[in-house]
Design an enzyme around this catalytic site. Structure first.
Site, short mmCIF file in Angstrom:
data_model
loop_
_atom_site.label_atom_id
_atom_site.label_comp_id
_atom_site.label_asym_id
_atom_site.label_seq_id
_atom_site.Cartn_x
_atom_site.Cartn_y
_atom_site.Cartn_z
N ASP A 279 0.83 -1.20 0.00
CA ASP A 279 0.00 0.00 0.00
C ASP A 279 0.86 1.25 0.00
OD1 ASP A 279 -2.75 -0.25 -0.15
OD2 ASP A 279 -2.95 -0.82 1.95
N GLU B 17 -14.01 -2.08 -1.99
CA GLU B 17 -14.26 -2.29 -0.56
C GLU B 17 -15.58 -1.64 -0.13
OE1 GLU B 17 -11.00 -1.28 2.03
OE2 GLU B 17 -12.20 -1.60 3.83
N LYS C 270 -0.30 -0.39 -4.36
CA LYS C 270 -1.75 -0.14 -4.40
C LYS C 270 -2.01 1.27 -3.88
CE LYS C 270 -4.76 -2.21 -1.32
NZ LYS C 270 -5.33 -1.04 -0.61
O1 KIV Z 1 -4.68 -2.00 4.11
C1 KIV Z 1 -5.42 -2.96 3.86
O2 KIV Z 1 -5.48 -3.95 4.61
C2 KIV Z 1 -6.27 -2.90 2.68
C3 KIV Z 1 -7.28 -3.97 2.51
C4 KIV Z 1 -8.42 -3.71 3.42
C5 KIV Z 1 -7.72 -4.11 1.11
O3 KIV Z 1 -6.15 -2.01 1.90
#
Ligand code: KIV
Length: 274
Positions: free
Chosen positions: A86, A184, A115
């Site tokens: 992320d 989500e 992401k």
């Molecule tokens: O940070 C995370 O765990 C996420 C998931 C909820 C998709 O982005």
């Protein structure tokens, strides 16, 4: 089994007869090792790190350095699964060049793709990352980094207009070149409709059963979270109780003198016995 690349994931659609994509979060070497041994397709080093590992109330409290630290720990497990990291809040909101630099830190830490949250508004950032040869996964719907803007964690896409905007956002991300989109916290019809409209896979979390894959936060699945899990979580284990039980038995044994026993103690060298 070979590791899934962003390019191979991009082609995975259930409507083509492909198996659903299995994605799970991990934040350190043991969680990544155990999750990978279960044969998941994708390990997400999520910014949910802030909630489930560091104890914050939201995901706004992790930096690129924090994320890179945990990406390195996950990659130390040498997972076969694809590792996506992320991009934390503010790492891609303050200019395209900064976003590319920040994504580069995560890739150099060992992630294979990144992401980021948001739809059409992220088009330029997504394009710049892809121009820098960094594969990008999108994330739409109840995007946790928008918690302050949303005024809480609220299911998104509940009106016709809101659902239409989500669909347009998904198409914009696909057009910009993302290889998959997490959806989500939306009604199942919205999850299904976006999935049907896209040629790239959708990975749902609280988006119903019709997406091309599912993702869960590993601490939710294992029963390790402080707060009651969201409606969409299925708990597969109660490791929290197992940990408390094991540590209680250890404490009891220490207090009663039952630990350590002879088997857990080195032998005294003969020389010391005189
Ligand atoms: O940070 C995370 O765990 C996420 C998931 C909820 C998709 O982005």
């Amino acid at each position: 089994m070979t590791s899934a690349s962003a390019a191979s994931l991009r082609a995975r659609k259930r409507r083509h007869g492909d198996e659903p994509i299995v994605m799970i979060t991990a934040y350190d070497e043991p969680t990544a090792r155990y999750a990978d041994a279960a044969g998941v397709d994708v390990v997400l080093v999520g910014d949910s790190l802030a909630n489930v590992v560091l104890g914050h109330a939201d995901t706004l409290h992790v930096s690129v350095a924090d994320m890179a630290h945990h990406v390195r720990a996950v990659v130390a497990a040498e997972p076969r699964a694809h590792v996506v990291a992320d991009m934390p809040w503010l790492s891609y909101h303050v200019g395209v060049d900064a976003a590319v630099e920040n994504a580069g830190v995560l890739i150099r830490a060992g992630a294979q793709s990144v992401k980021l949250e948001g739809g059409a508004i992220r088009r330029d950032v997504v394009r710049a990352l892809i121009d820098a040869e960094i594969p990008v996964m999108g994330h739409l719907g109840l995007t946790p980094q928008s918690v302050l803007a949303f005024g809480g964690y609220k299911v998104q896409g509940k009106t016709r207009d809101a659902a239409k905007v989500l669909l347009e956002d998904a198409l914009a991300l696909q057009g910009a070149g993302v290889y998959a989109v997490v959806i989500e916290g939306v009604p199942p019809l919205v999850g299904a409709q976006i999935t049907a409209a896209l040629d790239i896979p959708t990975i749902g979390i609280g988006a119903g059963a019709d997406t091309d894959g599912q993702v869960l936060v590993i601490h939710d699945l294992l029963g390790l979270t402080k707060r009651p899990p969201a409606k969409f979580v299925r708990r597969y284990a109660d490791l929290g109780s197992a940990i408390t039980d094991a540590v209680s038995r250890y404490a009891r044994d220490v207090r009663s003198g039952n630990f350590p026993g002879a088997d857990e103690t080195y032998e005294n060298p003969v020389e010391l016995l005189d």
